[in-house]
Motif scaffolding. Structure first.
Motif, short mmCIF file in Angstrom:
data_model
loop_
_atom_site.label_atom_id
_atom_site.label_comp_id
_atom_site.label_asym_id
_atom_site.label_seq_id
_atom_site.Cartn_x
_atom_site.Cartn_y
_atom_site.Cartn_z
N PHE A 129 0.84 -1.20 0.00
CA PHE A 129 0.00 0.00 0.00
C PHE A 129 0.89 1.27 0.00
O PHE A 129 0.67 2.18 -0.80
N LYS A 132 2.53 1.92 -3.28
CA LYS A 132 1.59 2.43 -4.28
C LYS A 132 1.25 3.90 -4.03
O LYS A 132 1.08 4.68 -4.97
N VAL A 133 1.17 4.28 -2.77
CA VAL A 133 0.93 5.70 -2.45
C VAL A 133 2.13 6.53 -2.93
O VAL A 133 1.97 7.56 -3.59
N GLU A 137 0.12 5.49 -7.44
CA GLU A 137 -0.88 4.54 -7.94
C GLU A 137 -2.14 4.57 -7.07
O GLU A 137 -3.22 4.23 -7.52
N ILE A 138 -1.98 4.92 -5.82
CA ILE A 138 -3.14 5.19 -4.96
C ILE A 138 -3.11 6.69 -4.69
O ILE A 138 -2.11 7.22 -4.19
N LYS A 239 -12.05 8.20 0.62
CA LYS A 239 -10.88 8.17 -0.28
C LYS A 239 -9.61 8.70 0.42
O LYS A 239 -8.53 8.78 -0.17
N LEU A 258 -10.34 3.41 2.76
CA LEU A 258 -9.66 3.03 1.53
C LEU A 258 -9.01 1.64 1.67
O LEU A 258 -8.94 0.87 0.72
#
Ligand SMILES: O=P(O)(O)OC[C@H]1O[C@](O)(CO)[C@@H](O)[C@@H]1O
Length: 526
Positions: A129, A132-133, A137-138, A239, A258
């Motif tokens: 996670f 990706k942040v 990507e997030i 979100k 999220l």
């Protein structure tokens, strides 16, 4: 076989009480002092060293403490703990925080799952996670990168992670691993949340709601406070929020987040910095690799804490010397004094760790104990403390044992030479000077200027505050507190003492008060 006995029933404790006391002024003055500093020292993990030269102990007392460790079966009890025995008798729970950073013993299965696999799976999910942040990507609802992470939690869901974040913030900036700024909201005082929200760009912030129970009033209130702010900014709260909780908590199955990451009931809040509780915010702030280095440091220190030989087990030795100070010498408090600005909130974390764990007056079977247990813990970074409360430490009527922590190098490595020394050298000179001043004192005909000395201290010395050494330092204190709980025969892993105040506060808010509570409610305009 393990037996759980009160300290005052142990023959080795009775022997310890009879051993002649040490005159610390004599012991630490001249050549004998120099020898002690060289010899009374144990290596810790990650280049740290625990030095107890200035403690009020000698070889005879240390031998008696080693016997106490044997009779109290400290190593065996630790082994039982990490192999999955129900050590938290009050709540009938296992105690598995060591497993979040390694496998010390056998595999432990509970609730039908392999616990080590469960913790590593959560770590892997958090790492994924966070990556990706960082990679974008997030993102937020507008597809933009998050720049700030804000943790909402209190007690163990705040103090440890906050202290660890502050400890590594400048190191990460210097070493190019700083990813996102972190902020923390803990107090139910609306000024806490409001001030943090005013200081950030809400649209680019990700909030980590941390509550093991999912029922803590302060945390749930602050969550609503933040959700309101997000709504007012026209943003979709779901979100911007992730949760760290236990799978059995009311937060676990909510769609409001999220993502959700889990710890469990076998990790006490104050022992949760190495679980998903610390993992989420620290991985987002510094990257998962830094968090992994921190875990490795803790694991290496845990491995040392398994040692049956107390002279090779710094946490056990530190614990036993603390017991001697508390139960034989009768000292009621302990100050933790890190000579490092990075550790500015470390004493606050240790306060909860130690006082919530061992502030007990019944043993693990619920029977009253007839001896003092956990000391009052307080502290501040040096040299700030020197200009504040050290007056009492040097000349006050109480003797307060001290735990110094000092490092040879700064984190930022930006320094200045003034009068032939750097600031780092000045910092280190002060801690060395304080140890000797406290131990040896200085006689003066003017009583007001006289220093009795005989004030004991230890020091943990390291190269630098970095992820590995920080993990080792944290684990040292966690294990010290655990060993002391074993010696005092208390359950260090519950905290019933925090409940009564919570119940009464609820009554005040429901206007179900009488007597003193009613009058105080009126005085405070509730
Ligand atoms: O993570 P939670 O369940 O919100 O609990 C927060 C803190 O509250 C306490 O239970 C004390 O009130 C601590 O032990 C714990 O760290």
């Amino acid at each position: 076989m393990i037996t759980w006995n009160n300290l005052d029933t142990l023959a080795s404790f009775k022997e310890l009480e009879k051993v002649e006391r040490v005159n610390l002024v004599e012991a630490m003055t001249g050549e004998s002092g120099a020898e002690r500093v060289k010899n009374y020292s144990v290596p810790m993990a990650e280049g740290l060293t625990y030095n107890y030269a200035a403690k009020q102990v000698d070889d005879k007392i240390l031998a008696a403490l080693a016997k106490l460790a044997d009779e109290a079966q400290l190593a065996e009890k630790f082994e039982a703990l990490y192999n999955g025995e129900v050590i938290n008798t009050g709540e009938k729970r296992l105690v598995l925080h060591h497993m979040t950073r390694g496998q010390l013993g056998e595999a432990v299965e509970a609730d039908g799952v392999d616990k080590r696999a469960f913790y590593t799976e959560q770590q892997a999910k958090i790492a994924d996670f966070a990556n990706k942040v960082h990679a974008g990507e997030i993102t937020n609802g507008a597809g933009e990168k998050f720049t700030t992470v804000v943790q909402i939690g209190i007690g163990g869901s705040d103090l440890g992670p906050r202290a660890m974040y502050l400890a590594l913030e400048n190191w990460a900036k210097k070493n190019d691993t700083f990813k996102m700024e972190a902020k923390f909201i803990s107090n139910v005082d609306p000024d806490d949340a409001a001030a943090v929200l005013n200081s950030i760009d809400v649209a680019h912030s990700i909030f980590v709601l941390v509550s093991k129970s999912g029922t803590t009033l302060e945390t749930l209130t602050n969550e609503s406070f933040v959700k309101d702010a997000l709504k007012n900014a026209g943003l979709d709260a779901s979100k911007h929020m992730i949760a760290v909780t236990s799978e059995t908590s009311p937060l676990a199955k909510s769609d409001d987040y999220l993502a959700a990451f889990f710890m469990d009931d076998y990790i006490g809040g104050r022992y949760s910095s190495t679980s998903a509780v610390g993992g989420a915010v620290l991985s987002l702030a510094f990257g998962p690799e830094v968090f992994a280095q921190f875990l490795d440091g803790a694991a290496a220190e845990d491995a040392l804490s398994k040692n049956k030989d107390v002279f090779k087990n710094p946490a056990m030795l530190d614990a036993l010397i603390g017991v001697y100070e508390r139960n034989v010498l009768g000292y009621p408090s302990t100050a933790v004094l890190p000579y490092s600005q990075a550790l500015s909130r470390f004493p606050a974390h240790l306060q909860q760790l130690d006082m919530e764990s061992n502030g007990k007056s019944v043993n693990r079977f619920g029977e009253p104990v007839n001896y003092p247990t956990g000391p009052v813990i307080f502290g501040e970074p040096g040299t700030n403390g020197q200009h504040s409360f050290y007056q009492l430490l040097h000349q006050g009527t109480d003797i307060v044992p001290l735990q110094f922590v000092g490092y040879k190098n700064s984190q930022m490595e930006t320094d200045v030479v003034i009068q032939d020394s750097t600031s780092q050298q000045k910092l280190c000179a002060n801690v060395a000077a304080q140890i000797v001043a406290f131990a040896c004192g200085k006689s003066d005909e003017n009583r007001n200027k006289n220093f009795e000395g005989g004030r004991p201290s230890s020091i943990i010395i390291g190269e630098q505050v970095n992820p590995g050494s920080l993990g080792a330092l944290l684990a040292h204190f966690e294990n010290k507190v655990m060993f002391q709980g074993f010696v005092w025969n208390v359950n260090s892993f519950d905290q019933e003492g925090v409940q009564l105040g919570k119940v009464l506060a609820k009554r005040v808010l429901a206007h179900e008060t009488e007597g003193a509570l009613k009058v105080f409610s009126d005085l405070l305009n509730i």
